[in-house]
Design a protein around this motif. Structure first.
Motif, PDB file in Angstrom:
ATOM      1  N   GLN A 175      54.261  38.873  84.157  1.00  0.00           N
ATOM      2  CA  GLN A 175      53.848  38.637  82.942  1.00  0.00           C
ATOM      3  C   GLN A 175      52.628  39.789  82.806  1.00  0.00           C
ATOM      4  OE1 GLN A 175      53.492  34.532  81.414  1.00  0.00           O
ATOM      5  NE2 GLN A 175      51.729  35.318  79.997  1.00  0.00           N
ATOM      6  N   LEU A 176      51.462  39.805  83.509  1.00  0.00           N
ATOM      7  CA  LEU A 176      50.369  40.364  83.267  1.00  0.00           C
ATOM      8  C   LEU A 176      50.960  41.854  83.396  1.00  0.00           C
ATOM      9  CD1 LEU A 176      47.152  40.564  83.163  1.00  0.00           C
ATOM     10  CD2 LEU A 176      47.256  40.331  85.453  1.00  0.00           C
ATOM     11  N   CYS A 177      51.504  42.346  84.385  1.00  0.00           N
ATOM     12  CA  CYS A 177      51.784  43.938  84.542  1.00  0.00           C
ATOM     13  C   CYS A 177      52.655  44.461  83.090  1.00  0.00           C
ATOM     14  CB  CYS A 177      52.653  43.963  85.931  1.00  0.00           C
ATOM     15  SG  CYS A 177      52.911  45.917  86.275  1.00  0.00           S
ATOM     16  N   MET A 178      53.775  43.436  82.871  1.00  0.00           N
ATOM     17  CA  MET A 178      54.283  44.357  81.858  1.00  0.00           C
ATOM     18  C   MET A 178      53.685  44.240  80.528  1.00  0.00           C
ATOM     19  SD  MET A 178      58.091  42.338  82.692  1.00  0.00           S
ATOM     20  CE  MET A 178      59.009  43.323  81.472  1.00  0.00           C
ATOM     21  N   SER A 179      52.951  43.145  80.245  1.00  0.00           N
ATOM     22  CA  SER A 179      52.178  43.251  79.153  1.00  0.00           C
ATOM     23  C   SER A 179      50.921  44.162  79.001  1.00  0.00           C
ATOM     24  CB  SER A 179      51.548  41.623  79.005  1.00  0.00           C
ATOM     25  OG  SER A 179      52.386  40.690  78.711  1.00  0.00           O
ATOM     26  N   MET A 223      57.798  44.781  90.342  1.00  0.00           N
ATOM     27  CA  MET A 223      58.865  44.164  89.568  1.00  0.00           C
ATOM     28  C   MET A 223      58.499  44.475  87.826  1.00  0.00           C
ATOM     29  SD  MET A 223      60.066  40.577  91.040  1.00  0.00           S
ATOM     30  CE  MET A 223      61.149  40.138  89.605  1.00  0.00           C
ATOM     31  N   GLY A 224      57.203  44.110  87.655  1.00  0.00           N
ATOM     32  CA  GLY A 224      56.828  44.443  86.219  1.00  0.00           C
ATOM     33  C   GLY A 224      56.773  45.736  85.984  1.00  0.00           C
ATOM     34  N   TRP A 225      56.330  46.729  86.785  1.00  0.00           N
ATOM     35  CA  TRP A 225      56.272  48.153  86.607  1.00  0.00           C
ATOM     36  C   TRP A 225      57.835  48.737  86.324  1.00  0.00           C
ATOM     37  CZ3 TRP A 225      58.225  52.502  89.495  1.00  0.00           C
ATOM     38  CH2 TRP A 225      58.028  53.611  89.122  1.00  0.00           C
ATOM     39  N   ALA A 226      58.794  48.264  87.377  1.00  0.00           N
ATOM     40  CA  ALA A 226      59.991  48.526  87.106  1.00  0.00           C
ATOM     41  C   ALA A 226      60.866  48.326  85.964  1.00  0.00           C
ATOM     42  CB  ALA A 226      60.772  48.225  88.513  1.00  0.00           C
ATOM     43  N   LEU A 227      60.666  46.812  85.500  1.00  0.00           N
ATOM     44  CA  LEU A 227      61.286  46.378  84.515  1.00  0.00           C
ATOM     45  C   LEU A 227      60.826  47.167  83.073  1.00  0.00           C
ATOM     46  CD1 LEU A 227      61.596  42.875  84.972  1.00  0.00           C
ATOM     47  CD2 LEU A 227      63.380  44.374  85.220  1.00  0.00           C
ATOM     48  N   THR A 228      59.442  47.301  83.094  1.00  0.00           N
ATOM     49  CA  THR A 228      58.724  48.185  82.027  1.00  0.00           C
ATOM     50  C   THR A 228      59.507  49.716  81.823  1.00  0.00           C
ATOM     51  OG1 THR A 228      56.806  46.514  82.227  1.00  0.00           O
ATOM     52  CG2 THR A 228      56.632  48.800  80.765  1.00  0.00           C
ATOM     53  N   LYS A 229      59.597  50.205  82.864  1.00  0.00           N
ATOM     54  CA  LYS A 229      59.763  51.557  83.041  1.00  0.00           C
ATOM     55  C   LYS A 229      61.436  51.467  82.392  1.00  0.00           C
ATOM     56  CE  LYS A 229      58.439  54.856  84.683  1.00  0.00           C
ATOM     57  NZ  LYS A 229      57.695  56.054  84.428  1.00  0.00           N
TER      58      LYS A 229
END
Length: 296
Positions: free
Chosen positions: A46-50, A124-130
């Motif tokens: 949650q923190l990474c994607m936001s 996971m957050g970095w990959a999903l945001t990309k």
């Protein structure tokens, strides 16, 4: 403003999905596995994607969307307030997990599991945001895809100054965290969100003001302009040093390493009431007088 509305909807979606993941994990996993793995994984995701989406708005928004830094800082405060209320005790920050270990609040195995979960959640957050950016739902995402391959380092000052800035931000953040650790969430959450917003506003121009090694690793380590060792010094060693300084200043010692208090004098936990001491002294005097009369 259409692009900003899409980003706000993205924030709501991320929080909702991570909250559902927390509730599902709480039902399926044991309390220990949930606290060390699933909770930290969901919080880091949650923190990474936001933060990645917010960082994109911070870089492109002023000239691509026409809104100023006040909009981004307001979103930052609201996001961290929502994170603090929904994290369910997760830290999503390696320096906080290490601090809990040094305070004897967490074992070595639990701390290692938390660090692994935080790293997996950030990746996971970095990959999903990309992947989300590749859909190019707004002009912001289109521009972000164009400049993503040529991203530059977030270090915009001398290396020693950058490490000092990240360490100072970590020092003040952990000092506030230690001071408010026993406070009610109603006061703790907005105070921490205000602290993060102020530190980001003050130090963001120098290093991005991450003071979170896992978040910095997922966000800026792949960018050119600085070496891997430079990133380690600024975004890992700097925050860890700031955390240790805050812990020593607040506690006077590091309980995991030594028990002696280096800064503050130790006081006895048990105090004898003055009234009892006075009565005890008066009783001794009366006994002495009686003994003297008998001897006479």
């Amino acid at each position: 403003m259409a692009g900003l509305n899409v980003s706000i909807a993205f924030f709501f979606l991320v929080v909702g999905v991570c909250q559902a993941l927390r509730q599902l994990s709480k039902r399926l996993l044991s309390p220990g596995a949930y606290g060390c793995l699933a909770r930290e994984l969901a919080g880091s995701l949650q923190l990474c994607m936001s933060c990645l989406e917010l960082r994109m708005l911070m870089e492109i928004g002023p000239w691509g969307g026409g809104f100023g830094p006040d909009v981004v800082l307001t979103l930052l405060f609201l996001l961290f307030a929502v994170h603090g209320a929904s994290f369910d005790g997760a830290s999503a920050n390696p320096t906080i997990s290490v601090q809990e270990f040094l305070l004897l609040e967490s074992s070595l195995a639990a701390t290692a599991a938390k660090l692994l979960a935080q790293g997996a959640g950030m990746g996971m957050g970095w990959a999903l945001t990309k992947l989300y950016w590749s859909w190019e739902l707004t002009d912001f995402h289109f521009i972000q895809n164009l400049i993503a391959s040529e991203c530059s380092s977030s270090i915009h000052t001398a290396l020693y100054h950058a490490a000092f800035v990240e360490g100072t931000c970590s020092f003040f953040f952990h000092l506030v965290l230690l001071k408010l650790c026993q406070s009610h969430p109603m006061y703790q959450v907005p105070a921490l969100a205000a602290t993060v917003t102020f530190l980001t506003y003050t130090a963001g121009q120098f290093t991005g003001a991450f003071f979170n090694p896992a978040l910095a690793t997922a966000t800026t380590f792949h960018c050119s302009g600085s070496t891997f060792w430079d990133y380690i010094q600024v975004y890992w060693l700097g925050p860890l040093a700031g955390m240790l300084a805050a812990l020593v200043l607040y506690q006077g010692n590091i309980p995991r390493l030594f028990q002696k208090n280096l800064l503050y004098s130790q006081k006895s936990k048990y105090k004898i009431p003055k009234a009892r001491v006075t009565a005890h002294v008066e009783g001794d005097e009366q006994r002495r007088k009686r003994k003297g009369e008998k001897s006479n």
